[in-house]
Enzyme design. Structure first.
Site, mmCIF file in Angstrom:
data_model
loop_
_atom_site.group_PDB
_atom_site.id
_atom_site.type_symbol
_atom_site.label_atom_id
_atom_site.label_comp_id
_atom_site.label_asym_id
_atom_site.label_seq_id
_atom_site.Cartn_x
_atom_site.Cartn_y
_atom_site.Cartn_z
ATOM 1 N N CYS A 296 13.442 -1.056 -0.389
ATOM 2 C CA CYS A 296 14.839 -1.315 -0.030
ATOM 3 C C CYS A 296 15.139 -2.768 -0.369
ATOM 4 C CB CYS A 296 15.089 -0.999 1.440
ATOM 5 S SG CYS A 296 14.092 -1.963 2.591
ATOM 6 N N ARG B 165 24.231 -1.290 -5.236
ATOM 7 C CA ARG B 165 23.245 -2.348 -5.478
ATOM 8 C C ARG B 165 22.150 -1.842 -6.407
ATOM 9 N NH1 ARG B 165 21.898 -3.882 0.578
ATOM 10 N NH2 ARG B 165 20.129 -4.943 -0.431
#
Length: 310
Positions: A266, A189
């Site tokens: 995150c 990601r």
């Protein structure tokens, strides 16, 4: 605010001993939105005796972007503590059902509000059960203990907002005034090669950030006589090795010595807690958390999104 600091991590046997002298146990289990599990229902079916459920999506403040589990206002946090029977002197031990997943974020919340007498159960519910310790299930009775919790003041140095992150994204890590950004999402990601789990959000990363997936500081442990596993934190010397592998020796040493500030981020501010806690175990001090994280950064048109390697 609390009378004395407690260890960041405790073992099941240490928690069992603490229950003899008084401790408040909170189950802070949480799952990604694409995981079909209900932590509240699981709490009713299996929990550590006398534990109460801390819903990190409810003990939170509203977000202009509609984001969940943002840091609560001081009174929201204090009200939750009072409902749990927690006062500023209570030793709070937090666990989750995976071993180490959402508990570091909950611990970060307590510490950011000055409740230093707080710890997480290293290995969580699965380790507790694997070590043969008792489990409760069925109907749950909330704490009847009366508690007063004065409105705490959030340590503002622990939280970063979007404007700060946008400005910092223009500064290279070699710039001494920049903060080093450590991204706890899975590396795919961060690279932009794998999709985000939340619809409508592109993958990629903040310019100049480092990839440090939240599993980096963890180790997997088998549950005896089962195919299940639970996670625990690596020993500090191994955490240091992993940090060096992510950012290099020079930056790692500066982080540990407090010579460079760090921001953990995150997907939504949850697993950034792993980075925060791992660095705390190394003695690092100046660690902030970008509360909105990628969910807030990537949806704004003014954000610069990078893909691939640095």
């Amino acid at each position: 605010m609390s009378s004395s600091a407690a260890p960041f991590l405790i073992s099941p046997s240490e928690l069992k001993e603490l229950t003899k002298s008084g401790v408040s146990i909170l189950d802070a289990s949480w799952y990604m939105p694409n995981i079909p599990r209900n932590p509240k229902e699981e709490f009713l079916s299996k929990r550590i005796p006398n534990a109460q459920y801390l819903d990190l999506d409810e003990v939170a403040s509203p977000s202009e972007l509609g984001l969940k589990h943002m840091m609560p206002e001081g009174r929201v946090f204090a009200d939750a503590c009072e409902n749990f029977g927690i006062d500023p002197t209570t030793h709070v031990v937090i666990y989750d059902s995976m071993g180490i997943l959402s508990s570091p974020r909950a611990l970060f919340m307590f510490r950011a509000f000055g409740h230093e007498k707080s710890s997480i159960l290293n290995g969580g519910l699965l380790r507790w059960e694997a070590e043969g310790l008792p489990i409760d299930s069925g109907p749950f009775t909330p704490s009847a203990k009366k508690a007063t919790y004065p409105t705490p003041v959030l340590d503002e140095t622990t939280i970063r907002d979007y404007d700060h992150m946008l400005t910092n994204s223009t500064l290279a890590p070699t710039d001494p005034v920049s903060e080093l950004v450590l991204d706890a999402r899975p590396r795919g990601r961060w690279l932009g090669s794998e999709p985000e789990p939340r619809p409508g959000i592109p993958s990629g990363h903040i310019p100049h950030s480092f990839s440090l997936p939240f599993t980096t500081f963890l180790q997997s442990n088998p549950v005896p006589n089962s195919s299940a596993t639970f996670t625990t934190f690596l020993p500090p010397d191994e955490v240091r090795e992993k940090l060096v592998g992510a950012v290099g020796v020079e930056y790692a040493e500066k982080i540990i010595k407090g010579e460079r500030n760090v921001v953990a981020t995150c997907g939504s501010g949850m697993t950034a807690g792993h980075v925060w806690l791992g660095l705390k175990l190394l003695g690092a001090q100046d660690i902030g958390l970008y509360d909105e994280s990628w969910s807030g950064y990537a949806v704004r048109e003014s954000s610069i999104i990078k893909t691939g390697e640095q």
